[in-house]
Design a protein around this motif. Structure first.
Motif, PDB file in Angstrom:
ATOM      1  N   ILE A   1       0.836  -1.200   0.000  1.00 15.99           N
ATOM      2  CA  ILE A   1       0.000   0.000   0.000  1.00 15.99           C
ATOM      3  C   ILE A   1       0.871   1.249   0.000  1.00 15.99           C
ATOM      4  CG2 ILE A   1      -1.712   1.314   1.328  1.00 15.99           C
ATOM      5  CD1 ILE A   1      -2.636  -1.379   2.517  1.00 15.99           C
ATOM      6  N   HIS A   2       0.436   2.202  -0.772  1.00 18.37           N
ATOM      7  CA  HIS A   2       1.106   3.508  -0.832  1.00 18.37           C
ATOM      8  C   HIS A   2       0.163   4.545  -0.213  1.00 18.37           C
ATOM      9  CE1 HIS A   2       2.768   7.182  -2.170  1.00 18.37           C
ATOM     10  NE2 HIS A   2       2.332   7.197  -3.415  1.00 18.37           N
ATOM     11  N   ILE A   3       0.610   5.203   0.847  1.00 15.91           N
ATOM     12  CA  ILE A   3      -0.216   6.217   1.499  1.00 15.91           C
ATOM     13  C   ILE A   3       0.340   7.604   1.207  1.00 15.91           C
ATOM     14  CG2 ILE A   3      -1.006   4.657   3.319  1.00 15.91           C
ATOM     15  CD1 ILE A   3       1.047   5.986   5.196  1.00 15.91           C
ATOM     16  N   ASP A   4      -0.529   8.601   1.321  1.00 14.71           N
ATOM     17  CA  ASP A   4      -0.179   9.986   0.984  1.00 14.71           C
ATOM     18  C   ASP A   4      -0.882  10.889   1.994  1.00 14.71           C
ATOM     19  OD1 ASP A   4      -0.476  12.641  -0.207  1.00 14.71           O
ATOM     20  OD2 ASP A   4       0.157  11.774  -2.110  1.00 14.71           O
ATOM     21  N   THR A   5      -0.114  11.711   2.683  1.00 14.17           N
ATOM     22  CA  THR A   5      -0.711  12.533   3.750  1.00 14.17           C
ATOM     23  C   THR A   5      -1.764  13.499   3.218  1.00 14.17           C
ATOM     24  OG1 THR A   5       1.094  14.157   3.605  1.00 14.17           O
ATOM     25  CG2 THR A   5       1.348  12.363   5.203  1.00 14.17           C
ATOM     26  N   PHE A   6      -1.595  13.986   1.990  1.00 18.40           N
ATOM     27  CA  PHE A   6      -2.593  14.886   1.401  1.00 18.40           C
ATOM     28  C   PHE A   6      -3.934  14.181   1.261  1.00 18.40           C
ATOM     29  CE2 PHE A   6      -4.741  16.442  -2.494  1.00 18.40           C
ATOM     30  CZ  PHE A   6      -5.044  17.739  -2.076  1.00 18.40           C
ATOM     31  N   HIS A   7      -3.910  12.954   0.779  1.00 19.59           N
ATOM     32  CA  HIS A   7      -5.145  12.181   0.615  1.00 19.59           C
ATOM     33  C   HIS A   7      -5.680  11.700   1.965  1.00 19.59           C
ATOM     34  CE1 HIS A   7      -4.451  12.407  -3.630  1.00 19.59           C
ATOM     35  NE2 HIS A   7      -3.369  11.657  -3.576  1.00 19.59           N
ATOM     36  N   MET A   8      -4.785  11.297   2.864  1.00 14.95           N
ATOM     37  CA  MET A   8      -5.222  10.843   4.188  1.00 14.95           C
ATOM     38  C   MET A   8      -5.923  11.951   4.953  1.00 14.95           C
ATOM     39  SD  MET A   8      -2.388   8.208   5.720  1.00 14.95           S
ATOM     40  CE  MET A   8      -1.010   9.341   5.716  1.00 14.95           C
ATOM     41  N   ASN A   9      -5.483  13.183   4.762  1.00 14.72           N
ATOM     42  CA  ASN A   9      -6.105  14.313   5.446  1.00 14.72           C
ATOM     43  C   ASN A   9      -7.588  14.406   5.128  1.00 14.72           C
ATOM     44  OD1 ASN A   9      -5.938  16.975   6.928  1.00 14.72           O
ATOM     45  ND2 ASN A   9      -6.596  17.718   4.930  1.00 14.72           N
ATOM     46  N   MET A  10      -7.978  13.972   3.931  1.00 12.15           N
ATOM     47  CA  MET A  10      -9.380  14.020   3.519  1.00 12.15           C
ATOM     48  C   MET A  10     -10.150  12.749   3.854  1.00 12.15           C
ATOM     49  SD  MET A  10      -9.280  15.935  -0.191  1.00 12.15           S
ATOM     50  CE  MET A  10      -7.606  15.569  -0.694  1.00 12.15           C
ATOM     51  N   GLU A  11      -9.469  11.610   3.838  1.00 12.74           N
ATOM     52  CA  GLU A  11     -10.185  10.337   3.851  1.00 12.74           C
ATOM     53  C   GLU A  11     -10.114   9.536   5.153  1.00 12.74           C
ATOM     54  OE1 GLU A  11     -12.225   9.445   1.640  1.00 12.74           O
ATOM     55  OE2 GLU A  11     -11.713  10.738  -0.045  1.00 12.74           O
ATOM     56  N   GLU A  12      -9.066   9.713   5.948  1.00 11.08           N
ATOM     57  CA  GLU A  12      -8.893   8.839   7.106  1.00 11.08           C
ATOM     58  C   GLU A  12      -9.527   9.421   8.362  1.00 11.08           C
ATOM     59  OE1 GLU A  12      -7.769   5.895   6.626  1.00 11.08           O
ATOM     60  OE2 GLU A  12      -7.070   6.271   4.580  1.00 11.08           O
ATOM     61  N   ASP A  13     -10.238   8.574   9.121  1.00 11.19           N
ATOM     62  CA  ASP A  13     -10.789   9.023  10.403  1.00 11.19           C
ATOM     63  C   ASP A  13      -9.696   9.125  11.459  1.00 11.19           C
ATOM     64  OD1 ASP A  13     -10.349   6.311  10.578  1.00 11.19           O
ATOM     65  OD2 ASP A  13     -12.372   5.806  11.266  1.00 11.19           O
ATOM     66  N   SER A  14      -8.670   8.266  11.337  1.00  7.38           N
ATOM     67  CA  SER A  14      -7.517   8.317  12.232  1.00  7.38           C
ATOM     68  C   SER A  14      -6.307   7.809  11.462  1.00  7.38           C
ATOM     69  CB  SER A  14      -7.737   7.466  13.477  1.00  7.38           C
ATOM     70  OG  SER A  14      -6.554   7.417  14.257  1.00  7.38           O
ATOM     71  N   ALA A  15      -5.494   8.742  10.969  1.00  3.91           N
ATOM     72  CA  ALA A  15      -4.352   8.343  10.146  1.00  3.91           C
ATOM     73  C   ALA A  15      -3.426   7.402  10.914  1.00  3.91           C
ATOM     74  CB  ALA A  15      -3.588   9.580   9.684  1.00  3.91           C
ATOM     75  N   GLY A  16      -3.104   7.742  12.153  1.00  2.00           N
ATOM     76  CA  GLY A  16      -2.182   6.928  12.929  1.00  2.00           C
ATOM     77  C   GLY A  16      -2.696   5.519  13.157  1.00  2.00           C
ATOM     78  N   ALA A  17      -3.949   5.403  13.582  1.00  2.00           N
ATOM     79  CA  ALA A  17      -4.527   4.091  13.865  1.00  2.00           C
ATOM     80  C   ALA A  17      -4.604   3.232  12.604  1.00  2.00           C
ATOM     81  CB  ALA A  17      -5.918   4.249  14.474  1.00  2.00           C
ATOM     82  N   ASN A  18      -4.938   3.852  11.481  1.00  2.00           N
ATOM     83  CA  ASN A  18      -5.089   3.091  10.246  1.00  2.00           C
ATOM     84  C   ASN A  18      -3.748   2.679   9.664  1.00  2.00           C
ATOM     85  OD1 ASN A  18      -7.860   3.234  10.479  1.00  2.00           O
ATOM     86  ND2 ASN A  18      -8.023   5.104   9.280  1.00  2.00           N
ATOM     87  N   ILE A  19      -2.731   3.501   9.865  1.00  2.00           N
ATOM     88  CA  ILE A  19      -1.377   3.100   9.470  1.00  2.00           C
ATOM     89  C   ILE A  19      -0.952   1.877  10.280  1.00  2.00           C
ATOM     90  CG2 ILE A  19       1.063   3.768   9.619  1.00  2.00           C
ATOM     91  CD1 ILE A  19       0.144   6.633   8.882  1.00  2.00           C
ATOM     92  N   LYS A  20      -1.224   1.905  11.567  1.00  2.00           N
ATOM     93  CA  LYS A  20      -0.879   0.760  12.409  1.00  2.00           C
ATOM     94  C   LYS A  20      -1.644  -0.492  11.985  1.00  2.00           C
ATOM     95  CE  LYS A  20       0.011   3.799  16.348  1.00  2.00           C
ATOM     96  NZ  LYS A  20      -0.475   4.224  17.683  1.00  2.00           N
ATOM     97  N   LYS A  21      -2.897  -0.318  11.569  1.00  5.52           N
ATOM     98  CA  LYS A  21      -3.695  -1.452  11.114  1.00  5.52           C
ATOM     99  C   LYS A  21      -3.092  -2.059   9.840  1.00  5.52           C
ATOM    100  CE  LYS A  21      -8.434  -2.771   9.868  1.00  5.52           C
ATOM    101  NZ  LYS A  21      -9.837  -2.278   9.673  1.00  5.52           N
ATOM    102  N   ALA A  22      -2.605  -1.187   8.961  1.00  3.24           N
ATOM    103  CA  ALA A  22      -1.995  -1.674   7.716  1.00  3.24           C
ATOM    104  C   ALA A  22      -0.661  -2.349   7.988  1.00  3.24           C
ATOM    105  CB  ALA A  22      -1.817  -0.526   6.737  1.00  3.24           C
ATOM    106  N   GLY A  23       0.083  -1.832   8.952  1.00  4.64           N
ATOM    107  CA  GLY A  23       1.346  -2.454   9.361  1.00  4.64           C
ATOM    108  C   GLY A  23       2.338  -2.640   8.231  1.00  4.64           C
ATOM    109  N   LYS A  24       2.826  -3.850   8.087  1.00  3.92           N
ATOM    110  CA  LYS A  24       3.863  -4.160   7.105  1.00  3.92           C
ATOM    111  C   LYS A  24       3.373  -4.050   5.664  1.00  3.92           C
ATOM    112  CE  LYS A  24       7.072  -5.057  10.130  1.00  3.92           C
ATOM    113  NZ  LYS A  24       8.221  -4.136  10.299  1.00  3.92           N
ATOM    114  N   ARG A  25       2.096  -3.839   5.477  1.00  4.30           N
ATOM    115  CA  ARG A  25       1.589  -3.657   4.113  1.00  4.30           C
ATOM    116  C   ARG A  25       1.987  -2.300   3.536  1.00  4.30           C
ATOM    117  NH1 ARG A  25      -2.682  -5.344   7.224  1.00  4.30           N
ATOM    118  NH2 ARG A  25      -3.725  -7.331   6.773  1.00  4.30           N
ATOM    119  N   ILE A  26       2.349  -1.341   4.389  1.00  2.00           N
ATOM    120  CA  ILE A  26       2.746  -0.018   3.916  1.00  2.00           C
ATOM    121  C   ILE A  26       4.083  -0.134   3.186  1.00  2.00           C
ATOM    122  CG2 ILE A  26       3.354   2.354   4.530  1.00  2.00           C
ATOM    123  CD1 ILE A  26       0.453   1.811   5.070  1.00  2.00           C
TER     124      ILE A  26
END
Length: 268
Positions: free
Chosen positions: A182-207
């Motif tokens: 998975i490729h994440i982008d802070t610009f897009h996360m700012n609009m779409e994620e309810d909790s960027a930190g928690a969701n990054i942790k959920k993705a884990g090694k997939r990032i």
């Protein structure tokens, strides 16, 4: 984590690429500012002098972190899910060339706009069938070349599929490949994620890759995005890849690159 900056030879001023012009000159400038790596944005690898890039990177002590493929869509209008079969074949051919190019640079390949969007296909079921078939072809080539593909989660205003980290987790898990992340982008996360930190942790090694821009797509520190939360979460999951600055080149490319580097080094 290493810091990278996007470089492009030619693109619209509205496009979020930082250093512009001759690749070798941009590599030199990135190194002078203090970046560890550069992210190449190219439309077609056959048009790029690979040896010149390798030489410039070696000379200036930087690496290539990633290859952005979006210009293949923006310039040539090709996608993996295009209704026209000939266009789809060209998109897959282009992706395979990106993979081979990346194998020479030991970097990841981004799949963003080139995947296409559902409304352009006109048939959601057909879109998903075509995308799955194309991804299987690309993943097989990536596994053979030992290249990692990263699928970008893009906000709803630019894409109608894979907007969030959660959706991306479901998508990449479907293929059971260590070469698809998975490729994440802070610009897009700012609009779409309810909790960027928690969701990054959920993705884990997939990032597998991270783009950095502030909430207004200016360089980090010019908006209100909470970068400390994102960096903390990335450290917690053991992310060791690149933080690649993909922002508007304002007020100038060099000022944007320098400002982003100063801000992000402070956090790291």
């Amino acid at each position: 984590m290493k810091l990278a900056v996007t470089i492009v030879q030619e693109a619209s001023q509205a496009a979020p690429f930082v250093l512009r012009g001759n690749f070798e000159a941009s590599i030199k400038k990135a190194a002078e500012i203090g970046y560890d790596a550069v992210e190449l944005h190219i439309a077609d690898p056959s048009e790029v002098n690979l040896e010149a890039i390798q030489t410039a990177c070696s000379l200036h002590g930087v690496s290539v972190s990633s290859i952005g493929t979006g210009l293949a869509f923006l310039r040539d209008r090709i996608t993996l899910t295009h209704p026209d079969a000939d266009v789809r074949k060209e998109a897959i051919k282009r992706m395979l060339s990106f993979i081979q190019f990346a194998s020479k640079l030991d970097c990841v390949v981004i799949i963003g706009l080139i995947k296409g969007i559902i409304k352009d296909n006109g048939d959601g079921q057909h879109y998903h069938q075509l995308l799955n078939e194309a991804m299987l072809t690309c993943i097989a080539a990536a596994e053979q070349a030992e290249v990692t593909l990263v699928v970008e989660a893009v906000n709803r205003y630019e894409s109608d599929f894979l907007n969030t980290i959660e959706e991306s987790i479901i998508f990449v898990d479907r293929f059971h490949s260590e070469r698809l992340k998975i490729h994440i982008d802070t610009f897009h996360m700012n609009m779409e994620e309810d909790s960027a930190g928690a969701n990054i942790k959920k993705a884990g090694k997939r990032i597998g890759h991270v783009h950095i821009a502030d909430s207004n797509r200016r360089y980090p520190g010019k908006g209100h995005y909470d970068f400390s939360e994102t960096i903390s979460a990335l450290k917690e999951i053991g992310y060791s890849g690149a933080l690649s600055v993909e922002c508007l080149s304002l007020p100038t490319p060099v000022e944007a690159a320098t400002g982003a580097h100063h801000f992000m080094r402070g956090l790291l």
